[in-house]
Motif scaffolding. Structure first.
Motif, PDB file in Angstrom:
ATOM      1  N   LEU A 186       0.835  -1.209   0.000  1.00  0.00           N
ATOM      2  CA  LEU A 186       0.000   0.000   0.000  1.00  0.00           C
ATOM      3  C   LEU A 186       0.872   1.262   0.000  1.00  0.00           C
ATOM      4  O   LEU A 186       0.630   2.201  -0.769  1.00  0.00           O
ATOM      5  CB  LEU A 186      -0.927  -0.013   1.224  1.00  0.00           C
ATOM      6  N   VAL A 187       1.888   1.253   0.881  1.00  0.00           N
ATOM      7  CA  VAL A 187       2.800   2.404   0.961  1.00  0.00           C
ATOM      8  C   VAL A 187       3.535   2.580  -0.371  1.00  0.00           C
ATOM      9  O   VAL A 187       3.666   3.698  -0.880  1.00  0.00           O
ATOM     10  CB  VAL A 187       3.804   2.220   2.127  1.00  0.00           C
ATOM     11  N   HIS A 188       3.956   1.463  -0.965  1.00  0.00           N
ATOM     12  CA  HIS A 188       4.668   1.497  -2.244  1.00  0.00           C
ATOM     13  C   HIS A 188       3.771   2.123  -3.328  1.00  0.00           C
ATOM     14  O   HIS A 188       4.205   2.985  -4.090  1.00  0.00           O
ATOM     15  CB  HIS A 188       5.063   0.070  -2.630  1.00  0.00           C
ATOM     16  N   TYR A 189       2.508   1.696  -3.357  1.00  0.00           N
ATOM     17  CA  TYR A 189       1.566   2.235  -4.349  1.00  0.00           C
ATOM     18  C   TYR A 189       1.317   3.732  -4.131  1.00  0.00           C
ATOM     19  O   TYR A 189       1.224   4.499  -5.075  1.00  0.00           O
ATOM     20  CB  TYR A 189       0.231   1.479  -4.292  1.00  0.00           C
ATOM     21  N   ARG A 190       1.213   4.130  -2.851  1.00  0.00           N
ATOM     22  CA  ARG A 190       0.943   5.558  -2.568  1.00  0.00           C
ATOM     23  C   ARG A 190       2.112   6.440  -3.001  1.00  0.00           C
ATOM     24  O   ARG A 190       1.907   7.550  -3.482  1.00  0.00           O
ATOM     25  CB  ARG A 190       0.649   5.776  -1.074  1.00  0.00           C
ATOM     26  N   ILE A 191       3.340   5.915  -2.851  1.00  0.00           N
ATOM     27  CA  ILE A 191       4.516   6.686  -3.298  1.00  0.00           C
ATOM     28  C   ILE A 191       4.452   6.857  -4.819  1.00  0.00           C
ATOM     29  O   ILE A 191       4.659   7.946  -5.353  1.00  0.00           O
ATOM     30  CB  ILE A 191       5.825   5.977  -2.865  1.00  0.00           C
ATOM     31  N   TRP A 192       4.110   5.774  -5.521  1.00  0.00           N
ATOM     32  CA  TRP A 192       3.992   5.791  -6.976  1.00  0.00           C
ATOM     33  C   TRP A 192       2.867   6.729  -7.414  1.00  0.00           C
ATOM     34  O   TRP A 192       3.009   7.528  -8.337  1.00  0.00           O
ATOM     35  CB  TRP A 192       3.747   4.345  -7.446  1.00  0.00           C
ATOM     36  N   LYS A 223       1.444   9.279  -5.662  1.00  0.00           N
ATOM     37  CA  LYS A 223       1.711  10.692  -5.361  1.00  0.00           C
ATOM     38  C   LYS A 223       2.857  11.220  -6.208  1.00  0.00           C
ATOM     39  O   LYS A 223       2.858  12.375  -6.631  1.00  0.00           O
ATOM     40  CB  LYS A 223       2.029  10.874  -3.875  1.00  0.00           C
ATOM     41  N   GLY A 224       3.845  10.358  -6.447  1.00  0.00           N
ATOM     42  CA  GLY A 224       4.981  10.755  -7.279  1.00  0.00           C
ATOM     43  C   GLY A 224       4.552  11.109  -8.687  1.00  0.00           C
ATOM     44  O   GLY A 224       5.148  11.960  -9.349  1.00  0.00           O
ATOM     45  N   GLY A 225       3.500  10.441  -9.148  1.00  0.00           N
ATOM     46  CA  GLY A 225       3.041  10.673 -10.518  1.00  0.00           C
ATOM     47  C   GLY A 225       2.111  11.866 -10.643  1.00  0.00           C
ATOM     48  O   GLY A 225       1.714  12.229 -11.759  1.00  0.00           O
ATOM     49  N   ALA A 226       1.761  12.479  -9.506  1.00  0.00           N
ATOM     50  CA  ALA A 226       0.714  13.506  -9.532  1.00  0.00           C
ATOM     51  C   ALA A 226       1.022  14.672 -10.471  1.00  0.00           C
ATOM     52  O   ALA A 226       0.145  15.085 -11.247  1.00  0.00           O
ATOM     53  CB  ALA A 226       0.468  14.024  -8.117  1.00  0.00           C
ATOM     54  N   ILE A 227       2.237  15.193 -10.426  1.00  0.00           N
ATOM     55  CA  ILE A 227       2.562  16.369 -11.245  1.00  0.00           C
ATOM     56  C   ILE A 227       2.582  16.001 -12.736  1.00  0.00           C
ATOM     57  O   ILE A 227       1.985  16.693 -13.570  1.00  0.00           O
ATOM     58  CB  ILE A 227       3.930  16.975 -10.825  1.00  0.00           C
ATOM     59  N   ALA A 228       3.252  14.880 -13.042  1.00  0.00           N
ATOM     60  CA  ALA A 228       3.296  14.428 -14.444  1.00  0.00           C
ATOM     61  C   ALA A 228       1.884  14.115 -14.931  1.00  0.00           C
ATOM     62  O   ALA A 228       1.508  14.447 -16.068  1.00  0.00           O
ATOM     63  CB  ALA A 228       4.186  13.211 -14.577  1.00  0.00           C
TER      64      ALA A 228
END
Lengths: 71, 240
Positions: free
Chosen positions: B56-62, B64-69
């Motif tokens: 779950l934490v791994h997915y949330r990083i992915w 949120k990391g993708g939010a700007i792009a």
């Protein structure tokens, strides 16, 4: 004697090539952001792409924030 | 009109507006998404379901990391649509300047492509959608979006060609009538809501505002870039 004067006026037209490219961009990016459930990666990755759904997860928060249906 | 200029103005303005939307979302929308995911996780744990927290934490990083792009791509996508409609319809749009015309068009597109659709199929935070119904919900959403978009497009094309004078008030009424029929005819979202309605209502209001803001920014940036690059190019041709 009457004379005929022809005036050629250039009317700016919308370039069709640009419109074609924009339509392609619209369809591809809209599918990617709003609808992909593993389809794009499945072209190279096969069935596991539908389980990983990398594209879906990457656009996940934007999907919810922009009103697309999501899980 | 030069192809490169049209593409550059369209893509660049979409990317700018989308990136700004993503930054705004990080502050205004993300807290609701986090709350909804926390509630969903809590519900799964309470029902005895095994939740892999590391995944779950791994997915949330992915995610949120993708939010700007993701915002930039979303902006480019709608920017492309905006550019096409503006290029063909600019002369018919009301307003004294290209910025005003672009802002007017942005308002129309927000109403037709977001607000009207959201009335029938509103945005939901995570924890509401059932993965089993995703394709069904997507087809309903696209169907309703297409009805709204193509009805508005058809009426916009007819607006100039039909000589109705003061009876042009009929056009919005026709749009409203078609959307009411579509609203009644199409089935509702089949998923049951199992989390707080307060959270969902707030999420819907906030996202409607941020998407409205996105369209406004897109209109202003697009109109400014059109003036800077395309109007000048046309003036140059006109004076040759």
């Amino acid at each position: 004697m009457s004379t005929i004067r022809q005036i050629a006026k250039e009317v700016p037209r919308v370039p069709r090539i640009a419109v074609g490219i924009l339509v392609a961009i619209l369809l591809f990016t809209m599918f990617m952001v709003g609808f992909d459930q593993g389809h794009l990666f499945s072209i190279v990755q096969g069935q596991p792409a539908f389980d990983n759904m990398w594209m879906h997860e990457f656009y996940h928060d934007m999907r919810h924030a922009s009103g697309f249906p999501c899980h | 009109m030069n192809s490169i200029n049209l593409l550059a103005v369209t893509i660049f303005s979409g990317a700018i507006a989308g990136t700004i939307l993503a930054i705004i979302n990080l502050g205004l929308v993300e807290p609701y998404i986090d709350s909804a995911i926390a509630l969903e996780t809590q519900r799964k744990i309470s029902s005895g379901e095994n939740v892999d927290m590391a995944e779950l934490v791994h997915y949330r990083i992915w995610q949120k990391g993708g939010a700007i792009a993701a915002g930039a791509v979303y902006g480019i996508s709608l920017g492309a649509l905006f550019g096409i409609v503006f290029a063909y319809g600019r002369k018919a749009l009301p307003g004294d300047s290209n910025k005003q015309k672009a802002l007017f068009l942005a308002g129309i597109l927000w109403f037709v492509l977001y607000l009207m659709v959201a009335i029938k199929y509103p945005a939901n935070p995570p924890a509401v959608g059932d993965p089993e119904t995703i394709y069904y919900r997507q087809s309903l959403y696209v169907g309703y979006l297409a009805i709204s978009g193509f009805t508005a497009l058809g009426l916009a094309l007819a607006w100039k060609r039909v000589q109705l004078g003061s009876k042009k008030i009929l056009f919005p009424l026709i749009y409203a009538a078609i959307m009411i029929v579509a609203y009644v005819a199409l089935p509702p979202n089949p998923d049951k809501i199992g989390i707080s309605m307060d959270l969902i209502h707030t999420f819907r209001v906030v996202t409607a505002l941020t998407i409205g803001l996105f369209w406004g920014i897109l209109g202003i940036v697009f109109g400014s870039l059109w003036d800077r690059f395309i109007s000048r190019e046309e003036q140059k041709y006109a004076t040759v």
